[in-house]
Structures are given as structure tokens and as C-alpha cells.
Enzyme design. Structure first.
Site, PDB file in Angstrom:
ATOM      1  N   ALA A  66      45.175  37.146  38.576  1.00  0.00           N
ATOM      2  CA  ALA A  66      43.895  36.897  39.041  1.00  0.00           C
ATOM      3  C   ALA A  66      44.028  35.234  38.048  1.00  0.00           C
ATOM      4  O   ALA A  66      44.662  35.315  37.045  1.00  0.00           O
ATOM      5  CB  ALA A  66      42.668  36.931  38.883  1.00  0.00           C
ATOM      6  N   GLY A 111      44.694  41.559  39.527  1.00  0.00           N
ATOM      7  CA  GLY A 111      44.868  41.190  40.478  1.00  0.00           C
ATOM      8  C   GLY A 111      46.685  41.839  41.255  1.00  0.00           C
ATOM      9  O   GLY A 111      46.022  42.194  42.514  1.00  0.00           O
ATOM     10  N   GLU A 114      46.262  45.593  42.259  1.00  0.00           N
ATOM     11  CA  GLU A 114      45.803  45.531  43.190  1.00  0.00           C
ATOM     12  C   GLU A 114      46.546  45.095  44.526  1.00  0.00           C
ATOM     13  O   GLU A 114      46.022  46.249  45.282  1.00  0.00           O
ATOM     14  CB  GLU A 114      43.914  44.983  42.543  1.00  0.00           C
ATOM     15  CG  GLU A 114      43.858  45.339  40.916  1.00  0.00           C
ATOM     16  CD  GLU A 114      42.566  44.841  41.371  1.00  0.00           C
ATOM     17  OE1 GLU A 114      41.126  44.855  40.602  1.00  0.00           O
ATOM     18  OE2 GLU A 114      42.908  43.379  40.755  1.00  0.00           O
ATOM     19  N   GLU A 134      42.801  43.989  32.636  1.00  0.00           N
ATOM     20  CA  GLU A 134      42.074  43.158  32.005  1.00  0.00           C
ATOM     21  C   GLU A 134      40.836  43.081  31.005  1.00  0.00           C
ATOM     22  O   GLU A 134      40.676  42.601  30.412  1.00  0.00           O
ATOM     23  CB  GLU A 134      41.064  43.372  33.550  1.00  0.00           C
ATOM     24  CG  GLU A 134      41.535  42.865  34.857  1.00  0.00           C
ATOM     25  CD  GLU A 134      42.022  43.816  35.592  1.00  0.00           C
ATOM     26  OE1 GLU A 134      43.001  43.401  36.836  1.00  0.00           O
ATOM     27  OE2 GLU A 134      42.905  44.807  34.946  1.00  0.00           O
TER      28      GLU A 134
END
Length: 260
Positions: A66, A111, A114, A134
Site C-alpha cells: 500500500a 497489500g 494480499e 506491515e
């Protein structure tokens, strides 16, 4: 060049969706998440699309995570909303009634991992790295990482990747069941196209039934899953494609599926 964060192309029933932010290692900001969501919604409805390939632009990254610069200024409420936008996209991909292949050409972190896990199949270059780092930002996965890691690779691997935050290489990812195939980087595009072509030529309604049954079965008790499978199996007997497939087998010829 277009400033759009996502590019789309279609050929021979294969829709390729590319995250187009190579200068940011294809990091997912809100604009990119929303563009991807719209792209997958359209692919799901498009009659000429039978399979979707998802990848990232440039030689370095699938999606490196992200967008940290965007996340840095978010309030708690905005952070939760950002998570929900990402989760909505991942669920759309996961529930798409057409196969989605992640072509992991480089870093798939946070992300990005994911996003890859939400796809139905993952083929990775031998140079790729995946992980959920993260923890190093004082965060935890927010787009479904804890839940899909647990389901794909088990509790031990989910805890290892999320608690340590250390990326792993493609071969280790394959051992854990996070990647279906690992190929030399120079052969990634060709091997992905070969796999996508095989799926594009398969019976579309049967593909849809398989995806549906596995999605439902992964979220319910086995007796309910078996009952659902039997219902989908029976439904297939109402299709012209089933008659064509079985007839072609008996006649020793290649089937011509019509998606009906």
C-alpha cells in the site's frame, strides 16, 4: 502516456489488468484500489472475457504494498475506511466468476501479497519476493492478509510472515502453498499466457461452478459444502457445454464450448 493507475487490454478471451505505477513500485493508493475495483467489475460483466491476468508494470514489482505516503496522514476512521476499500476489492476478485491469475513479476509485499492471495491462481518469477512486512511500520495487514494467509498456508506460516515481517522468496512461497508455480523470470509472461489460454479454452460454465463451489466450501462445514457441490454438479447437466464436452470425449475430438 495516460496517468491512469491501471491499464487494461484484451486478447483471445484473456483480459490483462496491469497496475501502472512503476515509479512507486505499483503501490496501492486509494485511487488505484478504486480503479482496480472498477476494472474487475467490468471484466466480470464482459462477454468477451473468459480469464483475467493481473500484474504490475515494470521489472521490479507486482505490487510493493500500500502507498505509505498516503497512509501516513490517515486518522483512525480514515485508516479503517482505507482497509475496507482494499477488502472490498479483494473480495470482488476472490468471488469473480472467471479465473484470475496473478502474474507475480517482482515484489508482492503487504497489500501486493494480499492482492495476489485474492487471485485464484498465482504464478511467480523465480526472482519474486513476497511477504507481509506491515509489522515494520507499526501496522498489521489490512486487506485480508491475516485471514487469507491462514487459509492458504496455515496458522504457523501466517504467524511467521505477519509477526516477523520478513519477505520470502518464490520457492519458499510455493512450498507454503502461496504460489502455484515458479518459473524463470524470462519465461514468466509466456508461461502465464499458456496457463491463461488453457483456462480461456475450458468450459466457462464449469469453471464458474468450480470457483463457486470452492468459495462456498471454504467458508462452511463439509456437509454443507458437499451438498452445494452436488447441486452445482447437477446444474451442469442442464448446459449445452456439458453435452458438447461429453460428446467430444466419446467421439475423440476437441470440444467447442459455447458458454451456454
Amino acid at each position: 502516456m495516460s496517468d491512469a493507475p491501471v491499464s487494461i487490454s484484451t486478447r483471445d478471451g484473456i483480459r490483462t489488468i496491469t497496475v501502472q505505477r512503476p515509479e512507486k513500485l505499483n503501490a496501492l493508493n486509494r485511487q488505484t484500489l478504486e480503479a482496480l475495483d472498477a476494472a474487475f467489475a467490468e471484466a466480470g460483466q464482459a462477454a468477451d472475457v473468459r480469464v483475467v491476468v493481473l500484474t504490475g508494470a515494470g521489472p521490479k514489482a507486482f505490487v510493493a504494498g500500500a502507498d505509505i505516503a498516503e497512509m501516513n496522514g490517515l486518522t483512525p476512521v480514515q485508516g479503517r475506511d482505507f482497509s475496507l476499500v482494499g477488502q472490498r476489492l479483494m473480495r470482488r476478485i476472490e468471488r469473480l466468476e472467471k479465473p484470475v491469475i496473478a502474474m507475480v513479476n517482482g515484489f508482492a509485499l503487504g497489500g501486493g501479497m494480499e492482492l495476489a492471495m485474492a487471485c485464484h491462481l498465482r504464478i511467480a518469477a523465480d526472482t519474486a519476493k513476497v511477504g507481509q512486512p506491515e509489522i515494520n511500520l507499526g501496522l498489521l495487514p489490512g486487506f485480508g492478509g491475516t485471514q487469507r494467509l491462514l487459509r492458504l498456508a496455515g496458522r504457523a506460516a501466517a504467524l511467521e510472515l505477519c509477526l516477523l515481517g520478513t519477505p520470502i522468496d518464490a520457492n519458499r512461497a510455493a512450498q507454503l502453498g502461496l504460489v502455484n508455480r515458479v518459473v524463470p523470470a524470462a519465461e514468466l509472461e509466456a508461461e502465464t499466457l499458456k496457463l491463461a489460454t488453457q483456462l480461456a479454452n475450458a468450459a466457462p460454465l464449469a469453471l464458474r461452478g468450480i470457483l463457486d463451489a470452492i468459495n462456498v466450501g471454504g467458508e462452511c462445514a463439509i456437509d454443507e459444502g458437499l451438498e452445494y457441490e452436488s447441486a452445482q454438479f447437477g446444474l451442469a447437466f442442464s448446459t449445452e457445454d456439458m453435452r458438447e464436452g461429453t460428446s467430444a470425449f466419446l467421439e475423440r475430438r476437441k470440444p467447442e464450448f459455447k458458454n451456454r
